[in-house]
Design an enzyme around this catalytic site. Structure first.
Site, PDB file in Angstrom:
ATOM      1  N   SER A 139       0.865  -1.186   0.000  1.00 17.56           N
ATOM      2  CA  SER A 139       0.000   0.000   0.000  1.00 17.56           C
ATOM      3  C   SER A 139       0.897   1.230   0.000  1.00 17.56           C
ATOM      4  O   SER A 139       2.030   1.183   0.508  1.00 17.56           O
ATOM      5  CB  SER A 139      -0.861   0.018   1.267  1.00 17.56           C
ATOM      6  N   TYR A 152      -1.153  -1.051  10.304  1.00 19.86           N
ATOM      7  CA  TYR A 152      -1.345  -1.224   8.858  1.00 19.86           C
ATOM      8  C   TYR A 152      -0.110  -0.735   8.101  1.00 19.86           C
ATOM      9  O   TYR A 152       0.444  -1.446   7.262  1.00 19.86           O
ATOM     10  CB  TYR A 152      -2.598  -0.476   8.392  1.00 19.86           C
TER      11      TYR A 152
HETATM   12  P1  NAD Z   1     -11.202  -6.269   0.281  1.00 20.40           P
HETATM   13  O1  NAD Z   1     -11.588  -6.169   1.708  1.00 20.40           O
HETATM   14  O2  NAD Z   1     -12.110  -5.716  -0.765  1.00 20.40           O
HETATM   15  O3  NAD Z   1     -10.935  -7.795  -0.083  1.00 20.40           O
HETATM   16  C1  NAD Z   1     -10.070  -8.535   0.695  1.00 20.40           C
HETATM   17  C2  NAD Z   1     -10.302 -10.013   0.450  1.00 20.40           C
HETATM   18  O4  NAD Z   1      -9.383 -10.696   1.308  1.00 20.40           O
HETATM   19  C3  NAD Z   1     -11.718 -10.457   0.849  1.00 20.40           C
HETATM   20  O5  NAD Z   1     -12.229 -11.393  -0.078  1.00 20.40           O
HETATM   21  C4  NAD Z   1     -11.502 -11.094   2.219  1.00 20.40           C
HETATM   22  O6  NAD Z   1     -12.426 -12.152   2.486  1.00 20.40           O
HETATM   23  C5  NAD Z   1     -10.092 -11.634   2.090  1.00 20.40           C
HETATM   24  N1  NAD Z   1      -9.431 -11.767   3.383  1.00 20.40           N
HETATM   25  C6  NAD Z   1      -9.469 -10.895   4.434  1.00 20.40           C
HETATM   26  N2  NAD Z   1      -8.771 -11.412   5.455  1.00 20.40           N
HETATM   27  C7  NAD Z   1      -8.296 -12.598   5.045  1.00 20.40           C
HETATM   28  C8  NAD Z   1      -7.508 -13.599   5.660  1.00 20.40           C
HETATM   29  N3  NAD Z   1      -7.110 -13.491   6.942  1.00 20.40           N
HETATM   30  N4  NAD Z   1      -7.180 -14.706   4.946  1.00 20.40           N
HETATM   31  C9  NAD Z   1      -7.598 -14.842   3.667  1.00 20.40           C
HETATM   32  N5  NAD Z   1      -8.372 -13.938   3.045  1.00 20.40           N
HETATM   33  C10 NAD Z   1      -8.707 -12.827   3.730  1.00 20.40           C
HETATM   34  O7  NAD Z   1      -9.772  -5.590   0.187  1.00 20.40           O
HETATM   35  P2  NAD Z   1      -9.114  -4.710  -0.978  1.00 20.40           P
HETATM   36  O8  NAD Z   1      -9.474  -3.297  -0.734  1.00 20.40           O
HETATM   37  O9  NAD Z   1      -9.343  -5.324  -2.290  1.00 20.40           O
HETATM   38  O10 NAD Z   1      -7.575  -4.868  -0.585  1.00 20.40           O
HETATM   39  C11 NAD Z   1      -6.826  -5.956  -1.060  1.00 20.40           C
HETATM   40  C12 NAD Z   1      -5.359  -5.741  -0.674  1.00 20.40           C
HETATM   41  O11 NAD Z   1      -4.919  -4.518  -1.265  1.00 20.40           O
HETATM   42  C13 NAD Z   1      -5.136  -5.618   0.819  1.00 20.40           C
HETATM   43  O12 NAD Z   1      -3.909  -6.206   1.150  1.00 20.40           O
HETATM   44  C14 NAD Z   1      -5.081  -4.121   1.043  1.00 20.40           C
HETATM   45  O13 NAD Z   1      -4.332  -3.773   2.161  1.00 20.40           O
HETATM   46  C15 NAD Z   1      -4.426  -3.672  -0.251  1.00 20.40           C
HETATM   47  N6  NAD Z   1      -4.724  -2.272  -0.597  1.00 20.40           N
HETATM   48  C16 NAD Z   1      -5.990  -1.881  -0.928  1.00 20.40           C
HETATM   49  C17 NAD Z   1      -6.226  -0.549  -1.276  1.00 20.40           C
HETATM   50  C18 NAD Z   1      -7.589  -0.047  -1.665  1.00 20.40           C
HETATM   51  O14 NAD Z   1      -7.751   1.194  -1.809  1.00 20.40           O
HETATM   52  N7  NAD Z   1      -8.596  -0.911  -1.864  1.00 20.40           N
HETATM   53  C19 NAD Z   1      -5.170   0.350  -1.275  1.00 20.40           C
HETATM   54  C20 NAD Z   1      -3.903  -0.084  -0.931  1.00 20.40           C
HETATM   55  C21 NAD Z   1      -3.688  -1.408  -0.606  1.00 20.40           C
END
Ligand code: NAD
Length: 255
Positions: A139, A152
Site C-alpha cells: 500500500s 497497517y
Molecule cells: P477487500 O476487503 O475488498 O478484499 C479482501 C479479500 O481478502 C476479501 O475477499 C476477504 O475475504 C479476504 N481476506 C481478508 N482477510 C483474510 C484472511 N485473513 N485470509 C484470507 N483472506 C482474507 O480488500 P481490498 O481493498 O481489495 O484490498 C486488497 C489488498 O490490497 C489488501 O492487502 C489491502 O491492504 C491492499 N490495498 C488496498 C487498497 C484499496 O484502496 N482498496 C489500497 C492499498 C492497498
C-alpha cells in the site's frame, strides 16, 4: 506468456483487488486457486468463473493460519503438482487510535498482512519452477501516513522489506518476487453479491489525483499479470511499484 496449464494462487482472491486478479489470470487461461477466508465469496467467484468456462477453485483459508496455508498448498499441488505464481493480496485495513487498541489488534493486522505473505511464500516456493513469480500487494501507506494507522502502515512497509529479502533468497531458484503499492482503489463493486454497492465518488475524489481519477482494481490486476510473466518482466525482481494515480508525488502544504 501462455497461461494455459499454469497454476496461480491468489490470496484474498474472492473480492476486491484480489477478485480482479482472479478474473485477469483465469481469463488469461491459468488455473486460479483462490485462498480466501470468506467461504460465501469464494463459492461465488468459483461459480461465476466456471460459468464463463474458466478454471477456478475456491479454498477457504485464513492466511494468518499456517495450517490453513499448508492445507491449500497441499490441495493445489496434489492436483496440479506445481505453482507458477503466487499473488499475496489478502489484507485487512485498520481504524483505531494508538492508545485505545490492544496488542492482539496489532498482532491480527501483522499476522494477516505480513506473516501471511511470508508463510505463503515459504511454503509455496519449493513447488515453484524456474521463471515463476510472487507478487505481494502492499500500500502507499507503507510510504506515507494518516494518523492512527500504525499496524497497517508497519505491515505494508514490512511487506516491501519482505519482498526484497525473498527476491534475493529465491533468486537462485529462478523465482522473482515483486510488490505493488496501490493508492486509493475503489473496490465497492467488487464484492460478493450480498455486499456489493457501488460507491458514489465525487468529482473532488477523482480530481485530487494527478491521473484524474480514483483507481480501479484492474489497474493493479494488469500489473500483477505483467510482473508474473517472465517473458516480459524477467529482469524485474525485488522492486516496489507504486500505483496511485500520482498521489505520493503530489506535494501538499496546508493553507
Ligand atoms: P477487500 O476487503 O475488498 O478484499 C479482501 C479479500 O481478502 C476479501 O475477499 C476477504 O475475504 C479476504 N481476506 C481478508 N482477510 C483474510 C484472511 N485473513 N485470509 C484470507 N483472506 C482474507 O480488500 P481490498 O481493498 O481489495 O484490498 C486488497 C489488498 O490490497 C489488501 O492487502 C489491502 O491492504 C491492499 N490495498 C488496498 C487498497 C484499496 O484502496 N482498496 C489500497 C492499498 C492497498
Amino acid at each position: 506468456m501462455d497461461w494455459q496449464g499454469k497454476v496461480v494462487i491468489v490470496t484474498g482472491g474472492a473480492q476486491g483487488i484480489g477478485m480482479a486478479v482472479t478474473h485477469t489470470f483465469a481469463r488469461a487461461g491459468a488455473h486460479v486457486a483462490v485462498a480466501d477466508s470468506d467461504p460465501e465469496a469464494g463459492i461465488e467467484i468459483q461459480q461465476a468463473m466456471r460459468a464463463e468456462g474458466r478454471s477456478v477453485t475456491a479454498h477457504v483459508c485464513d492466511v494468518s493460519s499456517e495450517n490453513d496455508i499448508r492445507t491449500v498448498i497441499g490441495e493445489v499441488t496434489a492436483k496440479h503438482n506445481r505453482i507458477d505464481c503466487l499473488i499475496n493480496v489478502a489484507g485487512i485495513s485498520w481504524i483505531g487510535g494508538l492508545f485505545d487498541r490492544s496488542l492482539s489488534d496489532w498482532d491480527r493486522v501483522i499476522n494477516i498482512n505480513l506473516r501471511g505473505p511470508y508463510l505463503f511464500a515459504k511454503h509455496a516456493a519449493s513447488h515453484m519452477p524456474r521463471d515463476s513469480a510472487i507478487v505481494n500487494i502492499a500500500s502507499t501507506r507503507a510510504l506515507m501516513s494518516e494518523p492512527d494507522t500504525e499496524p497497517y502502515s508497519a505491515s505494508k512497509a514490512g511487506l516491501i522489506g519482505l519482498t526484497h529479502a525473498l527476491a534475493i533468497t529465491l533468486g537462485k531458484t529462478g523465482i522473482r518476487v515483486n510488490v505493488i503499492s496501490p493508492g486509493w482503489i475503489d473496490v465497492s463493486a467488487w464484492r460478493k453479491s450480498s455486499m456489493r454497492n457501488q460507491a458514489k465518488l465525487s468529482e473532488k475524489d477523482h480530481a485530487q489525483h494527478p491521473a484524474g481519477r480514483v483507481g480501479i482494481p484492474e489497474d493493479i490486476a494488469e500489473l500483477c499479470l505483467y510482473l508474473a510473466d517472465s517473458n516480459k518482466a524477467g529482469f524485474i525482481t525485488g522492486q516496489n511499484f507504486v500505483v496511485d494515480g500520482g498521489m505520493t508525488r503530489k506535494m501538499i502544504y496546508e493553507e
